[in-house]
Design a protein around this motif. Structure first.
Motif, PDB file in Angstrom:
ATOM      1  N   ALA A  54       0.802  -1.225   0.000  1.00 27.97           N
ATOM      2  CA  ALA A  54       0.000   0.000   0.000  1.00 27.97           C
ATOM      3  C   ALA A  54       0.834   1.273   0.000  1.00 27.97           C
ATOM      4  CB  ALA A  54      -0.932  -0.007   1.207  1.00 27.97           C
TER       5      ALA A  54
ATOM      6  N   ASP B 272      -8.905   0.661   2.513  1.00 31.46           N
ATOM      7  CA  ASP B 272      -9.506   0.877   1.187  1.00 31.46           C
ATOM      8  C   ASP B 272      -8.581   0.512   0.026  1.00 31.46           C
ATOM      9  OD1 ASP B 272     -11.990   1.803   2.215  1.00 31.46           O
ATOM     10  OD2 ASP B 272     -11.072   3.755   2.616  1.00 31.46           O
ATOM     11  N   ILE B 273      -7.694  -0.460   0.251  1.00 39.95           N
ATOM     12  CA  ILE B 273      -6.973  -1.051  -0.863  1.00 39.95           C
ATOM     13  C   ILE B 273      -7.848  -2.164  -1.426  1.00 39.95           C
ATOM     14  CG2 ILE B 273      -4.896  -2.304  -1.582  1.00 39.95           C
ATOM     15  CD1 ILE B 273      -4.411   0.614  -0.743  1.00 39.95           C
ATOM     16  N   GLU B 274      -8.047  -2.193  -2.733  1.00 38.91           N
ATOM     17  CA  GLU B 274      -8.867  -3.228  -3.349  1.00 38.91           C
ATOM     18  C   GLU B 274      -8.096  -4.548  -3.336  1.00 38.91           C
ATOM     19  OE1 GLU B 274     -11.108  -4.344  -7.587  1.00 38.91           O
ATOM     20  OE2 GLU B 274      -9.854  -2.545  -7.430  1.00 38.91           O
TER      21      GLU B 274
ATOM     22  N   ASP C 196       3.026   1.221  -3.539  1.00 39.73           N
ATOM     23  CA  ASP C 196       1.969   2.239  -3.627  1.00 39.73           C
ATOM     24  C   ASP C 196       0.845   1.808  -4.569  1.00 39.73           C
ATOM     25  OD1 ASP C 196       3.552   3.889  -1.957  1.00 39.73           O
ATOM     26  OD2 ASP C 196       4.665   4.606  -3.696  1.00 39.73           O
TER      27      ASP C 196
ATOM     28  N   ALA D 228      -1.200   5.598   1.890  1.00 42.83           N
ATOM     29  CA  ALA D 228      -2.449   4.912   2.240  1.00 42.83           C
ATOM     30  C   ALA D 228      -2.466   4.419   3.676  1.00 42.83           C
ATOM     31  CB  ALA D 228      -2.671   3.732   1.290  1.00 42.83           C
TER      32      ALA D 228
ATOM     33  N   LYS E 274      -2.977   0.505  -5.595  1.00 43.24           N
ATOM     34  CA  LYS E 274      -4.361   0.716  -5.169  1.00 43.24           C
ATOM     35  C   LYS E 274      -5.136  -0.594  -5.126  1.00 43.24           C
ATOM     36  CE  LYS E 274      -3.756   5.124  -4.875  1.00 43.24           C
ATOM     37  NZ  LYS E 274      -3.641   5.744  -3.525  1.00 43.24           N
ATOM     38  N   ARG E 275      -4.561  -1.643  -5.758  1.00 41.49           N
ATOM     39  CA  ARG E 275      -5.211  -2.942  -5.722  1.00 41.49           C
ATOM     40  C   ARG E 275      -4.151  -4.031  -5.802  1.00 41.49           C
ATOM     41  NH1 ARG E 275      -7.996  -3.446 -11.758  1.00 41.49           N
ATOM     42  NH2 ARG E 275      -6.085  -4.056 -12.883  1.00 41.49           N
TER      43      ARG E 275
END
Length: 518
Positions: free
Chosen positions: A310, A387-389, A360, A314, A362-363
């Protein structure tokens, strides 16, 4: 050990607090008649009284290398188990009423002191209650295991059994015998493994699958490519890599990193650091973590991996895991997203304070199955809490939102559920596991890390923009791990369901361990 001392100190403080205060007794000559008191529960009868701190390491038999061993009795050792259960066990109010003297050994008594309740799906609520000899635990926690070097795909683990080799560790007895992923086990020591389900046979199977000594050879019969063959195997010390098959894949969605991660143990810290540093330097845009056979381990390792996925933007100021207890045990500090090396003891430790790389992202896509457990599930929950997918491809995970600190007493290390973990949003109710986004059967026909292997191929297509439905249609609705056709193995007579459970892997493979100091 330090963790035990810390835990016992907390428990002792709880005892002191509940003992504070008092009451005065009125002076009466003849008291009014009162009903007899309720019977005293026998849940801890015949075990020595006192707190766990009082009874710690008062041993019936002295153990070499023990810390502060003192002469004691079996009742003292059972008293320690009684006390530590009262003080720290998450479901201490659900422990059944039993007498210590009904159990011939301390370990047998410990095994009985757990909740008997079931989950909605019919599985035991507590499937994670066990012990090891101290020296075995110390070896296992350093990554060394007395085994054949086989990880199993066991399906439903009931007759007729369809056990296949999922993974073979490099340098292991299994590799030297020429075994490989996909081989199906059909006989053990000339007994039918597929259909025998009676208790005596299952006990013999377990003894052969997990021998405790290296001088106990066993004969295994396998099925591969339409024929049966035999091997004689003797367990050995296997020092398996926790991070394997690390590779960079060129895909339509950009450079994709892949790694097979099997255990959150001490050696994994450096191995994950090196893999993620390589991914960071290569500028990966997608990450696929193969954790279908990762049963857990150190929560700190999971928090480090979550940070490396992440990154600081995040995760800064966020909680990876908070801990709930029975109300008597101090829950301690939450675990944050650790951005530095702890330096867990191993042959090549990562120096303490080493700054960790970060991608870094997002998913992230995880390859999962029933063997994905505990700390691996904490990774999923922790990332989703910020809220990381997290997309899951494969099968339902095992369901263990719990953790514990190992407790060593008189040469035995005990593990009982003491904490339930929740993420930054306060959620952690996954005791029946996480469902996959794309349900895909394990593919025994391809090596792990092969882009054509069904779980990895599905993940790569998802990253390229396909939907789960489109991927399933492309596969034609067929299982990538279809069972052998009827009659392709020697004829068997039908059997009943297992009267006992064949052990797929040691309990250590399904754990979450907290750091020694929290």
């Amino acid at each position: 050990m330090k963790s035990t001392t810390s835990l016992l100190s907390c428990a002792a403080m709880a005892v002191m607090l509940t003992a504070c205060g008092g009451s005065s007794t009125p002076a009466v000559v003849v008291p009014d008649p009162v009903p007899p008191p309720d019977p005293v529960p026998v849940v801890y009868a015949d075990a020595a009284p006192g707190s766990s701190l009082d009874l710690w390491n008062r041993c019936e038999v002295m153990h070499p290398g023990g810390v502060q061993n003192q002469p004691g009795t079996q009742a003292d050792e059972k008293g320690f188990i009684r006390a530590i259960t009262q003080e720290t066990y998450l479901w201490n109010s659900e422990v059944p009423a039993i007498k210590a003297t009904d159990y011939p050994t301390v370990v047998a008594y410990f095994n009985a002191l757990k909740t008997p309740k079931l989950l909605a799906n019919g599985r035991p609520k507590d499937r994670f209650h066990y012990s090891y000899p101290r020296e075995v635990w110390e070896a296992l926690s350093s990554g060394v295991e007395l085994s054949y070097g086989i990880s199993w795909n066991a399906g439903a683990n009931q007759v007729p059994r369809q056990w296949r080799i999922a993974m073979v560790d490099a340098g292991s007895p299994a590799e030297r015998a020429g075994l490989r992923r996909g081989d199906q086990l059909i006989m053990i020591d000339n007994e039918d493994f597929i259909y025998r389900g009676d208790s005596d046979a299952v006990a013999r199977f377990n003894a052969a699958l997990a021998p405790t000594k290296a001088d106990q050879p066993h004969r295994f019969t396998w099925w591969r490519d339409g024929r049966a063959f035999d091997t004689a195997l003797t367990v050995g010390s296997v020092n398996a890599l926790s991070v394997q098959a690390v590779q960079l894949l060129d895909t339509p969605s950009g450079k994709t990193g892949y790694l097979n991660f099997t255990s959150h143990n001490a050696p994994a810290e450096r191995q994950l650091y090196e893999a993620m540093m390589g991914f960071s330097n290569a500028g990966v845009k997608e990450l696929v973590l193969d954790m279908r056979y990762n049963g857990g381990g150190q929560i700190s390792i999971a928090s480090q991996l979550a940070y490396m996925i992440a990154g600081p933007a995040a995760s800064s100021g966020k909680v990876f895991m908070r801990y709930a207890t029975n109300g008597r045990l101090n829950p301690g500090r939450p675990t944050s997203f650790l951005d530095f090396g702890i330096g867990f003891a191993s042959t090549q430790p990562l120096p303490f304070g080493t700054k960790l790389p970060h991608l870094d992202l997002k998913r992230v896509t995880l390859l999962t199955g029933p063997g994905t457990c505990s700390a691996s599930e904490a990774l999923i929950n922790g990332l989703r809490g910020i809220d990381i997918e997290v997309r899951l491809v494969g099968g339902q995970t095992c369901g263990k939102p719990y953790a514990f600190v190992p407790m060593t007493n008189c040469g035995t290390t005990y593990f009982m559920v003491q904490y339930q973990g929740t993420n930054n949003k306060g959620w952690g109710d996954f005791d029946e596991g996480f469902a996959p986004d794309c349900r895909v059967d394990d593919d025994m026909g391809h090596a792990l890390g092969d882009p054509a292997e069904s779980l990895l191929a599905t993940a790569l297509r998802l990253n390229a923009g396909a939907s789960c439905a489109a991927v399933a249609a492309r596969q034609g609705g067929r299982s990538a791990a279809a069972p052998l056709a009827a009659g392709s193995t020697p004829d068997r007579t039908s059997g009943d369901s297992d009267a006992a459970t064949v052990q797929v892997r040691s309990p250590l493979k399904e754990i979450s361990i907290l750091p020694e100091r929290r």
